[in-house]
Design a protein around this motif. Structure first.
Motif, PDB file in Angstrom:
ATOM      1  N   GLN A   1      -5.175   2.465   0.712  1.00  0.00           N
ATOM      2  CA  GLN A   1      -4.161   2.076  -0.270  1.00  0.00           C
ATOM      3  C   GLN A   1      -3.049   3.114  -0.324  1.00  0.00           C
ATOM      4  O   GLN A   1      -1.863   2.763  -0.409  1.00  0.00           O
ATOM      5  CB  GLN A   1      -4.802   1.917  -1.653  1.00  0.00           C
ATOM      6  CG  GLN A   1      -5.673   0.683  -1.800  1.00  0.00           C
ATOM      7  CD  GLN A   1      -6.387   0.656  -3.149  1.00  0.00           C
ATOM      8  OE1 GLN A   1      -6.750   1.698  -3.691  1.00  0.00           O
ATOM      9  NE2 GLN A   1      -6.589  -0.541  -3.683  1.00  0.00           N
TER      10      GLN A   1
ATOM     11  N   GLN B   1      -3.383 -14.176  -3.447  1.00  0.00           N
ATOM     12  CA  GLN B   1      -2.185 -14.564  -4.194  1.00  0.00           C
ATOM     13  C   GLN B   1      -1.740 -15.950  -3.770  1.00  0.00           C
ATOM     14  O   GLN B   1      -1.643 -16.255  -2.579  1.00  0.00           O
ATOM     15  CB  GLN B   1      -1.068 -13.552  -3.947  1.00  0.00           C
ATOM     16  CG  GLN B   1       0.219 -13.855  -4.706  1.00  0.00           C
ATOM     17  CD  GLN B   1       1.319 -12.855  -4.377  1.00  0.00           C
ATOM     18  OE1 GLN B   1       1.066 -11.832  -3.762  1.00  0.00           O
ATOM     19  NE2 GLN B   1       2.544 -13.167  -4.779  1.00  0.00           N
TER      20      GLN B   1
ATOM     21  N   THR C   1      -4.339  -7.374  -8.055  1.00  0.00           N
ATOM     22  CA  THR C   1      -4.578  -6.083  -8.705  1.00  0.00           C
ATOM     23  C   THR C   1      -6.071  -5.832  -8.875  1.00  0.00           C
ATOM     24  O   THR C   1      -6.880  -6.775  -8.934  1.00  0.00           O
ATOM     25  CB  THR C   1      -3.893  -6.033 -10.076  1.00  0.00           C
ATOM     26  OG1 THR C   1      -4.528  -6.976 -10.950  1.00  0.00           O
ATOM     27  CG2 THR C   1      -2.416  -6.369  -9.961  1.00  0.00           C
ATOM     28  N   GLU C   2      -6.420  -4.549  -8.949  1.00  0.00           N
ATOM     29  CA  GLU C   2      -7.823  -4.200  -9.166  1.00  0.00           C
ATOM     30  C   GLU C   2      -8.280  -4.620 -10.559  1.00  0.00           C
ATOM     31  O   GLU C   2      -9.482  -4.816 -10.795  1.00  0.00           O
ATOM     32  CB  GLU C   2      -8.017  -2.701  -8.944  1.00  0.00           C
ATOM     33  CG  GLU C   2      -7.839  -2.310  -7.477  1.00  0.00           C
ATOM     34  CD  GLU C   2      -8.152  -0.849  -7.209  1.00  0.00           C
ATOM     35  OE1 GLU C   2      -8.172  -0.059  -8.179  1.00  0.00           O
ATOM     36  OE2 GLU C   2      -8.383  -0.508  -6.040  1.00  0.00           O
ATOM     37  N   THR C   3      -7.348  -4.780 -11.476  1.00  0.00           N
ATOM     38  CA  THR C   3      -7.692  -5.317 -12.798  1.00  0.00           C
ATOM     39  C   THR C   3      -8.188  -6.753 -12.660  1.00  0.00           C
ATOM     40  O   THR C   3      -9.171  -7.154 -13.296  1.00  0.00           O
ATOM     41  CB  THR C   3      -6.474  -5.276 -13.733  1.00  0.00           C
ATOM     42  OG1 THR C   3      -6.038  -3.930 -13.879  1.00  0.00           O
ATOM     43  CG2 THR C   3      -6.814  -5.854 -15.102  1.00  0.00           C
ATOM     44  N   GLN C   4      -7.509  -7.529 -11.813  1.00  0.00           N
ATOM     45  CA  GLN C   4      -7.944  -8.901 -11.578  1.00  0.00           C
ATOM     46  C   GLN C   4      -9.298  -8.932 -10.862  1.00  0.00           C
ATOM     47  O   GLN C   4     -10.117  -9.816 -11.112  1.00  0.00           O
ATOM     48  CB  GLN C   4      -6.892  -9.647 -10.758  1.00  0.00           C
ATOM     49  CG  GLN C   4      -5.610  -9.917 -11.534  1.00  0.00           C
ATOM     50  CD  GLN C   4      -4.527 -10.553 -10.671  1.00  0.00           C
ATOM     51  OE1 GLN C   4      -4.291 -10.120  -9.542  1.00  0.00           O
ATOM     52  NE2 GLN C   4      -3.862 -11.565 -11.211  1.00  0.00           N
TER      53      GLN C   4
ATOM     54  N   GLY D   1      -3.846   0.707  -6.251  1.00  0.00           N
ATOM     55  CA  GLY D   1      -4.325  -0.198  -7.290  1.00  0.00           C
ATOM     56  C   GLY D   1      -4.270  -1.664  -6.936  1.00  0.00           C
ATOM     57  O   GLY D   1      -4.481  -2.515  -7.812  1.00  0.00           O
ATOM     58  N   THR D   2      -3.975  -1.992  -5.672  1.00  0.00           N
ATOM     59  CA  THR D   2      -3.913  -3.404  -5.285  1.00  0.00           C
ATOM     60  C   THR D   2      -4.743  -3.642  -4.025  1.00  0.00           C
ATOM     61  O   THR D   2      -4.979  -2.730  -3.229  1.00  0.00           O
ATOM     62  CB  THR D   2      -2.472  -3.867  -5.022  1.00  0.00           C
ATOM     63  OG1 THR D   2      -1.933  -3.170  -3.894  1.00  0.00           O
ATOM     64  CG2 THR D   2      -1.598  -3.635  -6.238  1.00  0.00           C
TER      65      THR D   2
ATOM     66  N   HIS E   1      -6.390 -17.364 -13.843  1.00  0.00           N
ATOM     67  CA  HIS E   1      -5.424 -16.554 -13.077  1.00  0.00           C
ATOM     68  C   HIS E   1      -4.480 -17.494 -12.312  1.00  0.00           C
ATOM     69  O   HIS E   1      -4.686 -17.768 -11.133  1.00  0.00           O
ATOM     70  CB  HIS E   1      -6.157 -15.630 -12.101  1.00  0.00           C
ATOM     71  CG  HIS E   1      -7.171 -14.736 -12.753  1.00  0.00           C
ATOM     72  ND1 HIS E   1      -6.838 -13.534 -13.339  1.00  0.00           N
ATOM     73  CD2 HIS E   1      -8.503 -14.897 -12.925  1.00  0.00           C
ATOM     74  CE1 HIS E   1      -7.932 -12.977 -13.829  1.00  0.00           C
ATOM     75  NE2 HIS E   1      -8.949 -13.778 -13.593  1.00  0.00           N
TER      76      HIS E   1
ATOM     77  N   LYS F   1       0.078   1.116  -1.452  1.00  0.00           N
ATOM     78  CA  LYS F   1      -0.320  -0.020  -2.282  1.00  0.00           C
ATOM     79  C   LYS F   1      -1.411   0.411  -3.257  1.00  0.00           C
ATOM     80  O   LYS F   1      -2.520  -0.134  -3.270  1.00  0.00           O
ATOM     81  CB  LYS F   1      -0.823  -1.167  -1.404  1.00  0.00           C
ATOM     82  CG  LYS F   1       0.234  -1.768  -0.499  1.00  0.00           C
ATOM     83  CD  LYS F   1      -0.334  -2.917   0.331  1.00  0.00           C
ATOM     84  CE  LYS F   1       0.742  -3.534   1.215  1.00  0.00           C
ATOM     85  NZ  LYS F   1       0.209  -4.650   2.045  1.00  0.00           N
TER      86      LYS F   1
ATOM     87  N   VAL G   1      -0.862  -9.929  -2.959  1.00  0.00           N
ATOM     88  CA  VAL G   1      -1.072  -8.800  -3.876  1.00  0.00           C
ATOM     89  C   VAL G   1      -2.007  -9.250  -5.000  1.00  0.00           C
ATOM     90  O   VAL G   1      -1.686 -10.157  -5.767  1.00  0.00           O
ATOM     91  CB  VAL G   1       0.261  -8.307  -4.471  1.00  0.00           C
ATOM     92  CG1 VAL G   1      -0.003  -7.193  -5.482  1.00  0.00           C
ATOM     93  CG2 VAL G   1       1.197  -7.822  -3.368  1.00  0.00           C
TER      94      VAL G   1
END
Length: 383
Positions: free
Chosen positions: A198, A72, A84-87, A205-206, A231, A203, A82
């Motif tokens: 996690q 980040q 995200t797992e999407t990122q 999903g991150t 990003h 936390k 932080v």
């Protein structure tokens, strides 16, 4: 040849005169050198401590088999980053990226000898990609909340083996394997399955960071630029000097070092200048006599400047010695154990020398100007 020899003899005689003056006035020389030493000690200690903490913090980012790390942008500190797992999934699919491993990093206190113990959360199917080599035992299970792997150095210092248990954070873990990642901080840490860690850290999903490996033949800088463009809230870090992009504490620490160094230099200059001025006032008749005997202004200025530099060099040596003792004491503080590992390089001694010489030159400027414009007659009539 005769002229050259006389010049050399004259130069040696002039240096002897400087050393004689410094030796004759031992108290003044000692006090002035002490003032320089204190300033040099502050500067060197701040430099060594800041560099050590920055390298220790940056080592976390350099853990694993990666060309660069993503975290980040502008986080208060790396552990609060932080991502995200999407990122993570999006970066994995970025053109030029061979692999992207999401890693959750946290710390815990084991005991007084291990006040900052790293817990690294990585999915077991990503261990090999991350650069982890299992030495003995096996990897932990993906959803096993009570299984842990120890770096071989951590296992050695904790006297743990496969099958032993280790307790921290009100939980007990069974050591299922020992690993090597060929990086000091990683080998002195522990690894746990990502999903249970996690959950324990609340936390879901991150992750803290992403270890990115680019496809062979692809420009690393081009991939970094593409990721940061897609990003905006993330930053890529490849070198330790870039660590401040993802940890504002390092930026604040460097700013504090710059400010404290400036203050230390200023205090040193003021103290040494005050001493040099007092010495000049005491020696006005002596300087007037030297001018009357034919000494040029340049020669008199060189004498004053030479004495200032001589005291500064003595102070540099004393300052380095004091800084060595101070940093050694700081390294034993419980809050800094494992983080502060003082290292003295050639640049450290150059910083000490440059600082001392700078203090001496700046402090001697005004006394030198007074000596240069001194009138022999007025000086000899002075009581």
């Amino acid at each position: 040849m005769i002229v050259d020899r006389r010049r050399r003899r004259g130069g040696l005689s002039f240096l002897r005169l400087i050393f004689r003056d410094l030796e004759t006035k031992k108290v003044r020389t000692g006090l002035t050198a002490a003032a320089v030493a204190i300033s040099v000690m502050a500067i060197v200690t701040l430099t060594v401590v800041t560099d050590s903490l920055q390298k220790s913090a940056a080592s976390v980012l350099q853990t694993g088999n990666a060309d660069f790390t993503v975290a980040q942008k502008g986080a208060p500190d790396l552990l609060n980053s932080v991502v995200t797992e999407t990122q993570v999934a999006q970066i994995t699919s970025t053109p030029g990226v061979q692999s992207a491993v999401g890693v959750l990093v946290t710390t815990t206190r084991l005991d007084a000898s291990h006040p900052v113990f790293l817990e690294i959360g990585v999915s077991p199917n990503a261990l090999q990609t991350f650069g982890v080599q299992v030495l003995t035992g096996r990897p932990y299970g993906a959803l096993a909340p009570d299984e842990i792997m120890l770096g071989w150095q951590a296992a050695d210092s904790l006297h743990k083996h496969v099958g032993d248990t280790i307790s921290f954070d009100h939980s007990t873990f069974r050591v299922v394997g020992l690993y090597s990642i060929k990086q000091v901080f990683g080998d002195e840490a522990s690894m746990l399955p990502l999903i249970p860690l996690q959950a324990a850290e609340r936390k879901p999903g991150t992750v803290t960071l992403i270890a990115v490996k680019v496809t062979p033949g692809t420009s690393i800088e081009a991939v970094r630029h593409r990721i940061e463009s897609e990003h905006p809230n993330l930053a890529t870090v490849r070198l330790a000097s870039e660590y401040g992009r993802v940890d504002r504490n390092i930026t604040f620490l460097n700013a504090a070092r710059t400010g404290a160094t400036s203050i230390a230099l200023l205090i040193g200059v003021i103290i040494v200048m005050n001493t040099m001025l007092l010495s000049f006032i005491e020696r006005i008749r002596e300087f007037g006599l030297l001018r009357a005997l034919g000494w040029s202004r340049q020669r008199l200025v060189s004498l004053v400047m030479g004495e200032a530099l001589g005291m500064s060099i003595l102070g540099a040596a004393g300052g380095v010695a004091l800084a060595f003792l101070l940093t050694a004491a700081l390294a034993h503080l419980s809050s800094l154990q494992g983080l502060l590992e003082p290292q003295y390089s050639a640049s450290t001694f150059l910083i000490a020398l440059y600082s001392a010489v700078g203090i001496g030159l700046l402090a001697a400027l005004y006394p030198c100007l007074r000596a240069a414009f001194l009138r022999p007659g007025d000086a000899l009539r002075r009581e």
